[in-house]
Design a protein around this motif. Sequence first.
Motif, mmCIF file in Angstrom:
data_model
loop_
_atom_site.group_PDB
_atom_site.id
_atom_site.type_symbol
_atom_site.label_atom_id
_atom_site.label_comp_id
_atom_site.label_asym_id
_atom_site.label_seq_id
_atom_site.Cartn_x
_atom_site.Cartn_y
_atom_site.Cartn_z
ATOM 1 N N PRO A 153 43.572 19.514 4.618
ATOM 2 C CA PRO A 153 44.246 20.285 3.566
ATOM 3 C C PRO A 153 45.692 19.846 3.333
ATOM 4 O O PRO A 153 46.225 20.034 2.240
ATOM 5 N N GLU A 154 46.324 19.242 4.318
ATOM 6 C CA GLU A 154 47.715 18.811 4.172
ATOM 7 C C GLU A 154 47.840 17.422 3.538
ATOM 8 O O GLU A 154 48.930 17.010 3.163
ATOM 9 N N ASN A 155 46.722 16.700 3.412
ATOM 10 C CA ASN A 155 46.746 15.360 2.828
ATOM 11 C C ASN A 155 46.501 15.474 1.321
ATOM 12 O O ASN A 155 45.475 15.987 0.891
ATOM 13 N N LYS A 156 47.427 14.973 0.511
ATOM 14 C CA LYS A 156 47.341 15.112 -0.947
ATOM 15 C C LYS A 156 46.245 14.259 -1.580
ATOM 16 O O LYS A 156 46.014 14.339 -2.777
ATOM 17 N N LEU A 157 45.563 13.440 -0.777
ATOM 18 C CA LEU A 157 44.453 12.653 -1.302
ATOM 19 C C LEU A 157 43.125 13.398 -1.169
ATOM 20 O O LEU A 157 42.082 12.878 -1.548
ATOM 21 N N TRP A 158 43.182 14.608 -0.607
ATOM 22 C CA TRP A 158 41.975 15.398 -0.392
ATOM 23 C C TRP A 158 42.063 16.711 -1.152
ATOM 24 O O TRP A 158 43.067 17.405 -1.105
ATOM 25 N N GLY A 159 40.970 17.042 -1.847
ATOM 26 C CA GLY A 159 40.889 18.314 -2.542
ATOM 27 C C GLY A 159 39.668 18.378 -3.429
ATOM 28 O O GLY A 159 39.029 17.365 -3.692
ATOM 29 N N ASP A 160 39.341 19.560 -3.844
ATOM 30 C CA ASP A 160 38.166 19.795 -4.695
ATOM 31 C C ASP A 160 36.896 19.225 -4.075
ATOM 32 O O ASP A 160 36.003 18.744 -4.775
ATOM 33 N N GLY A 161 36.821 19.247 -2.744
ATOM 34 C CA GLY A 161 35.612 18.815 -2.045
ATOM 35 C C GLY A 161 35.476 17.323 -1.808
ATOM 36 O O GLY A 161 34.430 16.866 -1.360
ATOM 37 N N TRP A 162 36.544 16.561 -2.056
ATOM 38 C CA TRP A 162 36.476 15.111 -1.878
ATOM 39 C C TRP A 162 37.806 14.562 -1.368
ATOM 40 O O TRP A 162 38.862 15.135 -1.626
ATOM 41 N N GLY A 163 37.713 13.420 -0.684
ATOM 42 C CA GLY A 163 38.877 12.579 -0.432
ATOM 43 C C GLY A 163 38.827 11.490 -1.489
ATOM 44 O O GLY A 163 37.749 10.981 -1.798
ATOM 45 N N TRP A 164 39.968 11.131 -2.098
ATOM 46 C CA TRP A 164 39.993 10.215 -3.229
ATOM 47 C C TRP A 164 41.105 9.195 -3.029
ATOM 48 O O TRP A 164 42.210 9.572 -2.661
ATOM 49 N N ALA A 165 40.871 7.944 -3.325
ATOM 50 C CA ALA A 165 41.949 6.949 -3.251
ATOM 51 C C ALA A 165 41.606 5.693 -4.050
ATOM 52 O O ALA A 165 40.457 5.259 -4.079
ATOM 53 N N TRP A 166 42.637 5.116 -4.666
ATOM 54 C CA TRP A 166 42.526 3.847 -5.389
ATOM 55 C C TRP A 166 43.169 2.759 -4.535
ATOM 56 O O TRP A 166 44.214 2.976 -3.917
ATOM 57 N N PHE A 167 42.532 1.588 -4.519
ATOM 58 C CA PHE A 167 43.036 0.431 -3.778
ATOM 59 C C PHE A 167 43.093 -0.761 -4.714
ATOM 60 O O PHE A 167 42.097 -1.101 -5.346
ATOM 61 N N ASP A 168 44.253 -1.383 -4.814
ATOM 62 C CA ASP A 168 44.366 -2.610 -5.607
ATOM 63 C C ASP A 168 43.577 -3.717 -4.926
ATOM 64 O O ASP A 168 43.437 -3.731 -3.689
ATOM 65 N N ALA A 169 43.100 -4.668 -5.702
ATOM 66 C CA ALA A 169 42.283 -5.764 -5.174
ATOM 67 C C ALA A 169 43.016 -6.572 -4.100
ATOM 68 O O ALA A 169 42.380 -7.177 -3.250
ATOM 69 N N THR A 170 44.328 -6.543 -4.113
ATOM 70 C CA THR A 170 45.105 -7.323 -3.137
ATOM 71 C C THR A 170 45.146 -6.703 -1.754
ATOM 72 O O THR A 170 45.455 -7.398 -0.789
ATOM 73 N N ASP A 171 44.812 -5.377 -1.606
ATOM 74 C CA ASP A 171 44.892 -4.745 -0.294
ATOM 75 C C ASP A 171 43.895 -3.590 -0.150
ATOM 76 O O ASP A 171 44.208 -2.448 -0.492
#
Length: 183
Positions: A153-171
């Motif tokens: 709950p303290e991680n801003k990449l998690w909410g609405d029932g999912w963890g979410w993140a974008w990664f650029d092709a370089t990393d």
Amino acid sequence: MVNERYRFTSIGNSAMRIVGALGVALAGLSVIGAATAYGQMEKRSQYEGTTAAVVDGKGNLQVPSDYRTAYQMLGSWAVAKEDGPGSKDLHVVYASPGTIAAYRKDGHFPDGAVLVKEVYHATTQDMTTGTVSSAGTLAGWFVMVKDSVGRFPENKLWGDGWGWAWFDATDPQKTTSTDYKTD
């Protein structure tokens, strides 16, 4: 004396039947308890096993290195260009092992399911079959992890029932996302 002995034998047999029935009931409850505990451990280890290569202890995500060989392809689609014919991007989605079967069975993604979306910039050209768009350079990955219990709950990449993140092709190890609501 014979009647007394019969009465004690009869009481003894009844007591033995009650003790036997209680023993069977307790054994049954023990089996149910053990099966429930095993099921919970199995669920927990399935979540941990599925997501171990994707989520660390703080909820930080990364692209799983084996998703193209270990995951199932869920589908793909094209995003149309805003001007002119053809596509701007192509998206290819992979689901962690067992996710598709679980979704077909229950109608929802199971806890711990991982989705990896590859996003390619499309190249469009005229060919003998017509205007064709195909995958060009990889722009990056979008990774999602189903979270039915609100683990981070303290991680801003998690909410609405999912963890979410974008990664650029370089990393593929470091997200550029800071907040799932705004990114």
